[in-house]
Design a protein around this motif. Structure first.
Motif, mmCIF file in Angstrom:
data_model
loop_
_atom_site.group_PDB
_atom_site.id
_atom_site.type_symbol
_atom_site.label_atom_id
_atom_site.label_comp_id
_atom_site.label_asym_id
_atom_site.label_seq_id
_atom_site.Cartn_x
_atom_site.Cartn_y
_atom_site.Cartn_z
ATOM 1 N N ASN A 66 94.710 57.534 21.565
ATOM 2 C CA ASN A 66 94.085 58.474 20.636
ATOM 3 C C ASN A 66 93.535 57.794 19.391
ATOM 4 O O ASN A 66 93.007 58.463 18.507
ATOM 5 C CB ASN A 66 95.095 59.545 20.220
ATOM 6 N N SER A 67 93.666 56.470 19.303
ATOM 7 C CA SER A 67 93.243 55.756 18.092
ATOM 8 C C SER A 67 91.724 55.689 17.952
ATOM 9 O O SER A 67 91.216 55.485 16.863
ATOM 10 C CB SER A 67 93.806 54.330 18.089
ATOM 11 N N GLY A 68 91.009 55.817 19.052
ATOM 12 C CA GLY A 68 89.559 55.717 19.005
ATOM 13 C C GLY A 68 89.048 54.288 19.079
ATOM 14 O O GLY A 68 87.846 54.058 19.102
ATOM 15 N N HIS A 69 89.944 53.304 19.123
ATOM 16 C CA HIS A 69 89.525 51.900 19.195
ATOM 17 C C HIS A 69 89.081 51.554 20.608
ATOM 18 O O HIS A 69 89.785 51.822 21.566
ATOM 19 C CB HIS A 69 90.665 50.962 18.794
ATOM 20 N N LYS A 70 87.914 50.943 20.686
ATOM 21 C CA LYS A 70 87.399 50.490 21.972
ATOM 22 C C LYS A 70 87.678 49.014 22.142
ATOM 23 O O LYS A 70 87.950 48.307 21.191
ATOM 24 C CB LYS A 70 85.898 50.735 22.067
ATOM 25 N N GLY A 71 87.604 48.557 23.364
ATOM 26 C CA GLY A 71 87.717 47.148 23.680
ATOM 27 C C GLY A 71 86.461 46.712 24.404
ATOM 28 O O GLY A 71 85.486 47.468 24.487
ATOM 29 N N HIS A 72 86.492 45.507 24.949
ATOM 30 C CA HIS A 72 85.351 44.988 25.689
ATOM 31 C C HIS A 72 85.826 44.280 26.948
ATOM 32 O O HIS A 72 86.919 43.716 26.978
ATOM 33 C CB HIS A 72 84.544 44.003 24.831
ATOM 34 N N LEU A 73 84.989 44.324 27.960
ATOM 35 C CA LEU A 73 85.226 43.597 29.197
ATOM 36 C C LEU A 73 84.151 42.528 29.321
ATOM 37 O O LEU A 73 82.961 42.814 29.148
ATOM 38 C CB LEU A 73 85.176 44.533 30.403
ATOM 39 N N TYR A 74 84.581 41.306 29.581
ATOM 40 C CA TYR A 74 83.677 40.170 29.729
ATOM 41 C C TYR A 74 83.815 39.576 31.119
ATOM 42 O O TYR A 74 84.911 39.547 31.681
ATOM 43 C CB TYR A 74 84.006 39.070 28.727
ATOM 44 N N LYS A 75 82.711 39.079 31.644
ATOM 45 C CA LYS A 75 82.696 38.305 32.885
ATOM 46 C C LYS A 75 82.714 36.837 32.489
ATOM 47 O O LYS A 75 82.030 36.424 31.549
ATOM 48 C CB LYS A 75 81.429 38.626 33.685
ATOM 49 N N LEU A 76 83.523 36.054 33.148
ATOM 50 C CA LEU A 76 83.596 34.618 32.903
ATOM 51 C C LEU A 76 84.073 33.934 34.166
ATOM 52 O O LEU A 76 84.374 34.607 35.157
ATOM 53 C CB LEU A 76 84.508 34.289 31.716
ATOM 54 N N ASN A 77 84.119 32.621 34.147
ATOM 55 C CA ASN A 77 84.630 31.883 35.299
ATOM 56 C C ASN A 77 85.402 30.672 34.787
ATOM 57 O O ASN A 77 84.805 29.702 34.326
ATOM 58 C CB ASN A 77 83.499 31.453 36.228
ATOM 59 N N ILE A 78 86.720 30.755 34.872
ATOM 60 C CA ILE A 78 87.581 29.642 34.507
ATOM 61 C C ILE A 78 88.267 29.188 35.790
ATOM 62 O O ILE A 78 89.033 29.942 36.394
ATOM 63 C CB ILE A 78 88.618 30.047 33.436
ATOM 64 N N PRO A 79 87.963 27.977 36.233
ATOM 65 C CA PRO A 79 88.524 27.503 37.506
ATOM 66 C C PRO A 79 90.054 27.450 37.473
ATOM 67 O O PRO A 79 90.666 27.178 36.438
ATOM 68 C CB PRO A 79 87.956 26.089 37.654
ATOM 69 N N ALA A 80 90.640 27.712 38.613
ATOM 70 C CA ALA A 80 92.103 27.667 38.744
ATOM 71 C C ALA A 80 92.643 26.274 38.444
ATOM 72 O O ALA A 80 93.800 26.127 38.063
ATOM 73 C CB ALA A 80 92.516 28.112 40.143
ATOM 74 N N THR A 81 91.810 25.280 38.581
ATOM 75 C CA THR A 81 92.249 23.900 38.340
ATOM 76 C C THR A 81 92.328 23.549 36.852
ATOM 77 O O THR A 81 92.899 22.514 36.502
ATOM 78 C CB THR A 81 91.299 22.904 39.023
ATOM 79 N N ARG A 82 91.756 24.400 35.977
ATOM 80 C CA ARG A 82 91.759 24.111 34.540
ATOM 81 C C ARG A 82 93.150 24.345 33.965
ATOM 82 O O ARG A 82 93.698 25.432 34.060
ATOM 83 C CB ARG A 82 90.745 24.984 33.810
ATOM 84 N N LYS A 83 93.723 23.315 33.412
ATOM 85 C CA LYS A 83 95.059 23.376 32.809
ATOM 86 C C LYS A 83 94.929 23.493 31.289
ATOM 87 O O LYS A 83 94.068 22.862 30.687
ATOM 88 C CB LYS A 83 95.858 22.119 33.136
ATOM 89 N N PHE A 84 95.802 24.263 30.699
ATOM 90 C CA PHE A 84 95.805 24.464 29.253
ATOM 91 C C PHE A 84 97.104 23.909 28.667
ATOM 92 O O PHE A 84 97.572 22.869 29.089
ATOM 93 C CB PHE A 84 95.593 25.951 28.929
ATOM 94 N N MET A 85 97.708 24.601 27.744
ATOM 95 C CA MET A 85 98.935 24.142 27.093
ATOM 96 C C MET A 85 100.037 23.931 28.135
ATOM 97 O O MET A 85 100.191 24.736 29.052
ATOM 98 C CB MET A 85 99.407 25.167 26.061
ATOM 99 N N HIS A 86 100.792 22.868 28.003
ATOM 100 C CA HIS A 86 101.946 22.586 28.862
ATOM 101 C C HIS A 86 101.580 22.627 30.349
ATOM 102 O O HIS A 86 102.387 23.037 31.189
ATOM 103 C CB HIS A 86 103.097 23.542 28.561
ATOM 104 N N LYS A 87 100.331 22.262 30.665
ATOM 105 C CA LYS A 87 99.810 22.214 32.033
ATOM 106 C C LYS A 87 99.803 23.570 32.724
ATOM 107 O O LYS A 87 99.891 23.669 33.951
ATOM 108 C CB LYS A 87 100.563 21.177 32.863
ATOM 109 N N ASN A 88 99.708 24.661 31.928
ATOM 110 C CA ASN A 88 99.651 26.012 32.476
ATOM 111 C C ASN A 88 98.214 26.406 32.817
ATOM 112 O O ASN A 88 97.267 25.942 32.190
ATOM 113 C CB ASN A 88 100.204 27.022 31.467
ATOM 114 N N THR A 89 98.078 27.279 33.818
ATOM 115 C CA THR A 89 96.795 27.865 34.176
ATOM 116 C C THR A 89 96.822 29.335 33.781
ATOM 117 O O THR A 89 97.893 29.892 33.489
ATOM 118 C CB THR A 89 96.520 27.744 35.686
#
Length: 140
Positions: A66-89
């Motif tokens: 009921n807050s009236g706040h909207k969000g957004h949906l984005y299309k992107l492509n991040i490969p499963a092989t891309r590792k981030f912090m502490h080698k997490n995907t």
């Protein structure tokens, strides 16, 4: 009306510090520009797919429908092989294909999804989704 929508989009832009434990462990800090998201110093193109209505936002984030706040949906492509912090995907062995965003005050919430089709944002669909990879919280 146009000024309203541009202001909502502008709220996502800029640098955000990882605030939640998941964000600190997996993504680290993030940054948004009009056409890219930066996650732990890696940049990925994004394309805004559509706005998310308040009810859709509340299906995936802890938000008042009921807050009236909207969000957004984005299309992107991040490969499963891309590792981030502490080698997490982001989505395990699957490519990350979708990003939902929601800004409230000084907090940014992100939800990453796998799957070629856009996620369905209802409580039932999200709770039974095998494509929701994780939700993350950031602050300014």
């Amino acid at each position: 009306m146009l000024a309203c929508c541009a202001a909502v989009t502008a709220q996502e832009l800029g640098y955000w510090r990882a605030a939640g434990s998941s964000a600190q462990t997996v993504t680290g800090d993030v940054g948004f520009s009009d056409a890219k998201i930066a996650i732990n110093f890696y940049t990925f193109p994004i394309v805004r797919a559509r706005d998310l209505e308040p009810g859709e936002v509340s299906s995936v984030f802890d938000a008042d429908s009921n807050s009236g706040h909207k969000g957004h949906l984005y299309k992107l492509n991040i490969p499963a092989t891309r590792k981030f912090m502490h080698k997490n995907t982001l989505c395990g062995a699957e490519d990350t294909q979708w990003l939902a965003t929601y800004v409230e005050g000084n907090s940014l919430n992100l939800a990453f999804f796998s799957g070629e089709k856009a996620p369905v944002f209802t409580l039932d669909a999200i709770s039974n989704s095998s494509h929701l990879c994780g939700t993350y919280t950031y602050a300014r």
